[in-house]
Design a protein around this motif. Structure first.
Motif, PDB file in Angstrom:
ATOM      1  N   GLU A 336      32.433  37.222  37.057  1.00  0.00           N
ATOM      2  CA  GLU A 336      31.937  38.569  36.769  1.00  0.00           C
ATOM      3  C   GLU A 336      33.079  39.585  37.078  1.00  0.00           C
ATOM      4  N   ALA A 337      33.609  39.350  38.213  1.00  0.00           N
ATOM      5  CA  ALA A 337      34.799  40.128  38.563  1.00  0.00           C
ATOM      6  C   ALA A 337      35.853  40.505  37.571  1.00  0.00           C
ATOM      7  N   GLU A 338      36.131  39.445  36.709  1.00  0.00           N
ATOM      8  CA  GLU A 338      37.028  39.310  35.705  1.00  0.00           C
ATOM      9  C   GLU A 338      36.525  40.089  34.606  1.00  0.00           C
ATOM     10  N   LYS A 339      35.283  40.103  34.250  1.00  0.00           N
ATOM     11  CA  LYS A 339      34.562  40.679  33.245  1.00  0.00           C
ATOM     12  C   LYS A 339      34.596  42.201  33.778  1.00  0.00           C
ATOM     13  N   HIS A 340      34.352  42.613  35.041  1.00  0.00           N
ATOM     14  CA  HIS A 340      34.518  43.914  35.365  1.00  0.00           C
ATOM     15  C   HIS A 340      35.764  44.569  34.947  1.00  0.00           C
ATOM     16  N   VAL A 374      50.863  41.456  32.743  1.00  0.00           N
ATOM     17  CA  VAL A 374      49.506  40.502  32.969  1.00  0.00           C
ATOM     18  C   VAL A 374      49.153  40.006  34.340  1.00  0.00           C
ATOM     19  N   ARG A 375      48.010  40.469  34.541  1.00  0.00           N
ATOM     20  CA  ARG A 375      47.518  39.626  35.965  1.00  0.00           C
ATOM     21  C   ARG A 375      46.811  38.387  35.568  1.00  0.00           C
ATOM     22  N   LEU A 376      47.084  37.581  36.509  1.00  0.00           N
ATOM     23  CA  LEU A 376      46.799  36.356  36.571  1.00  0.00           C
ATOM     24  C   LEU A 376      45.718  35.961  37.565  1.00  0.00           C
ATOM     25  N   SER A 377      44.430  35.403  37.275  1.00  0.00           N
ATOM     26  CA  SER A 377      43.141  35.196  38.058  1.00  0.00           C
ATOM     27  C   SER A 377      43.106  33.641  38.095  1.00  0.00           C
ATOM     28  N   PHE A 378      43.561  32.823  39.086  1.00  0.00           N
ATOM     29  CA  PHE A 378      43.407  31.362  38.976  1.00  0.00           C
ATOM     30  C   PHE A 378      42.480  31.204  40.316  1.00  0.00           C
ATOM     31  N   ASN A 386      41.232  20.295  38.882  1.00  0.00           N
ATOM     32  CA  ASN A 386      41.108  21.158  37.736  1.00  0.00           C
ATOM     33  C   ASN A 386      41.041  22.800  38.199  1.00  0.00           C
ATOM     34  N   ILE A 387      41.999  23.535  37.428  1.00  0.00           N
ATOM     35  CA  ILE A 387      42.281  25.152  37.579  1.00  0.00           C
ATOM     36  C   ILE A 387      41.777  25.907  36.562  1.00  0.00           C
ATOM     37  N   HIS A 388      41.112  26.640  36.926  1.00  0.00           N
ATOM     38  CA  HIS A 388      40.559  27.796  35.744  1.00  0.00           C
ATOM     39  C   HIS A 388      41.740  28.905  35.916  1.00  0.00           C
ATOM     40  N   TYR A 389      42.517  28.826  35.005  1.00  0.00           N
ATOM     41  CA  TYR A 389      43.872  29.689  34.844  1.00  0.00           C
ATOM     42  C   TYR A 389      43.707  30.705  34.097  1.00  0.00           C
ATOM     43  N   ASN A 390      43.139  32.113  34.240  1.00  0.00           N
ATOM     44  CA  ASN A 390      42.699  32.972  33.587  1.00  0.00           C
ATOM     45  C   ASN A 390      43.627  34.115  33.500  1.00  0.00           C
ATOM     46  N   LEU A 391      43.771  34.830  32.398  1.00  0.00           N
ATOM     47  CA  LEU A 391      44.629  36.075  32.177  1.00  0.00           C
ATOM     48  C   LEU A 391      43.841  37.084  31.860  1.00  0.00           C
ATOM     49  N   VAL A 392      43.840  38.320  32.765  1.00  0.00           N
ATOM     50  CA  VAL A 392      42.841  39.483  32.773  1.00  0.00           C
ATOM     51  C   VAL A 392      43.482  40.333  31.507  1.00  0.00           C
ATOM     52  N   VAL A 393      42.473  40.717  31.042  1.00  0.00           N
ATOM     53  CA  VAL A 393      42.717  41.616  29.931  1.00  0.00           C
ATOM     54  C   VAL A 393      43.126  42.912  30.446  1.00  0.00           C
TER      55      VAL A 393
END
Lengths: 474, 474
Positions: A336-340, A374-378, A386-393
């Motif tokens: 949710e915080a990534e979405k925000h 780019v911010r990385l949220s992992f 298992n890593i959720h390796y996400n790049l914030v828009v």
């Protein structure tokens, strides 16, 4: 015959409320959870019984419709989204949500595949039992979808994936016949275990209508801690130590990067109340069904060992259910915080547990070089690799355009890195319609031919969820 | 071309010691472990590498030979025995027994499929790790056979069947191509999990050549007890209580009937030193990797609760490794004791755990009525719902004739009873060539068609282990 006439047999079978065609009504079923794909369907079919599922499958065949089974529509890879141009009806299992039985001595639960995961958990809890499958979407995802995606989640470390929890499956096949294997048996070796094929098959082999799950005794006792990792803390060694020192009573070992924690703080407009160390943070929970295990002592002793070995800067033990909830809420609100923050592009990476540090180091270097701003949220289930390796828009950028650019670019390098380390581009989300190209890229011809061969054995005419796995029918 | 000329290409590929044809040499490979079937083969092929397996499969195809993969040849259902009349070469994996790697942080072991189970256990132990698969035949069975039969054994209660332990598989398919999925991943959702098809497939889909297994931390701490059950003790409720009170640290819960215990005593010519109660006995063991768990206290507390509830007449705690071994030896020598008494006809029954008492009661009544003089020896993994329900060959009767009479007679009633209770005629042994008729009887057409369809997808020409599952090729 007009399109609406084509649907009359479905209405006769399922009743008026069983066939949705009004655009406003069907739109939520046509759009994937992450809003990356807008599908199209002639109708959403909502059966109430196994017999109705069998009937609608036969009608679909004779009417030339494809079918897309759908549970809670919370998937991340477009596996339940009907493709424009394919004339696929959505089959929603939402009206088949009955708990069929709970066996407190046999530790089993049987239910319809449309049962919402949280309701199955509650049914188990009502008998002093525990269903360990637990996901962020548990309040809306349905068990048929969990089976179709072989869902993982927050307690895989101790209890395994959905596959490890399934004892029995009932499914309607593409010819309308019923595969009925609703066994409550822990052992049943009678040739190939056909039900395994449905687990992770994303609805491409048939429509799962029922399931028998393994349960555990209620885990009435818990001990929970928040670990602040030292710089360069060896996550695999910490995870191994935790397994050994807790006698595998650890059910959750979730790594949370400082960046993910910061996103939670930004969304709240307040300090989340817990800090990450230089190596990030770990949410660790132990569970026990027995009051005879001194769970808090076991956890404290384990933490002391980790502190002594210099792996932690600090650790906080939850002293109350409120503190425990506060720790869990941080972990659970990261998506949710990534979405925000504007959304994120998600990479659902798996590597062997012992290669996690390699992946994080080399992945970080790749990003720093190629996408410095780019911010990385992992974060994620690193106890399982298992890593959720996400790049914030980035602020101001268009989410879809950024997503497409990443997925056409650096995503491939991250997946190649995972593959080089013996890993996978899809740990728990599946293939669906979004990762078809990756399946082709990271599979050899032998695997693809077997995949198509098994699909053909179950569904020779391609009625079930055509378009997943392969862009072109094989 | 004479038969021996047909084998020349195999000799060229595998070398002289790689192709056995001398009758005395090949006989042990042609006879099943229980000596119920005398098979026949043109040759036993003994490859040393995956490439040799690929080569011999291609030669077999072009030469018109079928193939029967064989590990340690310890199976109970004739799944690895070449059928007379089918011109099947045995492919023995005994020269492919290399440990490939052990990963102490990732908790994995990779090895050739011909590795003897005990050697894989030892390799894990050498790294402070634990491979929980454990069977009576572990000193001679090989992992490829364990995979082919989805072996169960003595610690399924906590750790699961072979399926639950397999992370990766490598197999040579019927066209000589290699299915390579030697992943060390706990999560990898990329469409149907094809490797699952090989587990329990008894060599009918291909020749498994390599395997990656999950490991656990070494279980350095154990607490073991011998329970004397009270009359009418509710075994499922005892098992459920044990699960809850030990936090599922119980790894073994083996029921031993008074009759089985008596057979052990007869073989030894001495009292086995431990008694059964009126309800039989249970061997219970808890395991822990952590010194932080007060395992003996947990066990004692659990036993006290069971005594208080009147479920036990008495319980003996193993006070030394020698006492523990004495308890285990009784359990492990039951099959030998049955053999010593003249042999037994084995029924590998599974029922839902909560129906065990029903099965024992109604099965016992059936026997008392139909075969009043015959001794019943039952024991097994009842924590998993698995009962080995064996009838001892009466003194003076011919073993094979008695076996055939039982299997044509009361066995069907016992299997029908198991089926009525939601159970199975094969918990852990498989189908092989001995239970083909039972597979047909207890499967509907949908299951049989899918089984044949999947077989066809992997092996369209029926090269691999033809004759198992179906007496006539489908």
């Amino acid at each position: 015959m007009s399109q609406s006439d084509d649907l009359e047999p479905f209405r006769a079978l399922l009743g008026a409320t069983g066939v949705l065609t009004e655009p406003g009504m069907i739109r939520p079923y046509c759009r994937d959870h992450r809003e990356l794909m807008e599908g199209a369907t002639p109708a959403v079919l909502r059966p109430r019984t196994v017999e109705e599922v069998q009937g609608l499958v036969r009608l679909a065949r004779s009417g030339g419709f494809g079918l897309v089974p759908q549970g809670g529509n919370t998937g991340y890879v477009g596996g339940a989204t009907p493709e424009p141009g394919r004339r696929q009806c959505v089959v929603s299992l939402e009206r088949m949500a009955r708990i069929r039985s709970v066996d407190p001595l046999g530790f089993t639960l049987a239910c319809d595949a449309g049962t919402i995961l949280a309701e199955a958990q509650a049914a188990a809890a009502g008998h002093g039992l525990f269903l360990p499958l637990s996901l962020g979407s548990e309040g809306s995802c349905r068990l048929g979808g969990n089976i179709g995606t072989n869902a993982g989640g927050l307690q895989v470390l101790r209890y395994g994936m959905t596959r490890d929890l399934v004892l029995g499956i009932e499914a309607v096949l593409a010819d309308g016949s019923l595969f009925s294997d609703m066994r409550h048996l822990r052992k049943n070796n009678i040739g190939i275990d056909l039900k395994q094929a449905f687990i992770g098959a994303e609805g491409a082999l048939g429509i799962v209508t029922g399931v028998v799950l393994k349960l555990w005794p209620a885990q009435a006792h818990r001990a929970t801690a928040w670990l602040q990792l030292a710089a360069d803390a060896p996550v695999p060694e910490i995870a191994a130590t935790v397994r050994r020192e807790t006698a595998d009573l650890a059910s959750t070992f979730e790594l949370i990067s400082a960046a993910s924690l910061a996103l939670v703080g930004e969304m709240r407009g307040a300090d989340p109340g817990l800090q990450a160390g230089p190596g990030g943070a770990v949410l660790l929970e132990l569970q026990s069904s027995s009051a005879r295990i001194p769970l808090e002592e076991v956890l404290l002793g384990t933490l002391e060992e980790l502190l002594e070995r210099g792996f932690l800067e600090d650790a906080v033990l939850a002293q109350s259910e409120a503190q425990r909830r506060a720790m869990w809420t941080i972990r659970e609100t990261i998506p949710e915080a990534e979405k925000h923050a504007g959304g994120s592009v998600k990479h659902d990476i798996a590597v062997p547990v012992s290669r996690i540090a390699d992946f994080l180091e080399r992945g970080g270097a790749l990003l720093a070089e190629r996408l410095p701003g780019v911010r990385l949220s992992f974060y994620g289930h690193v106890g399982d690799g298992n890593i959720h390796y996400n790049l914030v828009v980035p602020p101001g950028e268009d989410r879809l355009a950024f997503t497409r650019a990443i997925e056409a670019g650096i995503a491939h390098d991250l997946y190649a890195l995972a593959a080089e380390l013996g890993g996978s581009f899809s740990a728990e989300y599946g293939i669906g319609r979004f990762k078809r190209d990756l399946l082709a890229r990271y599979s050899d011809e032998t695997r693809l031919a077997l995949l198509a061969g098994v699909k053909n054995a179950f569904d020779p005419d391609g009625v079930m969820n055509a378009g997943i796995w392969f862009a072109q029918d094989r």
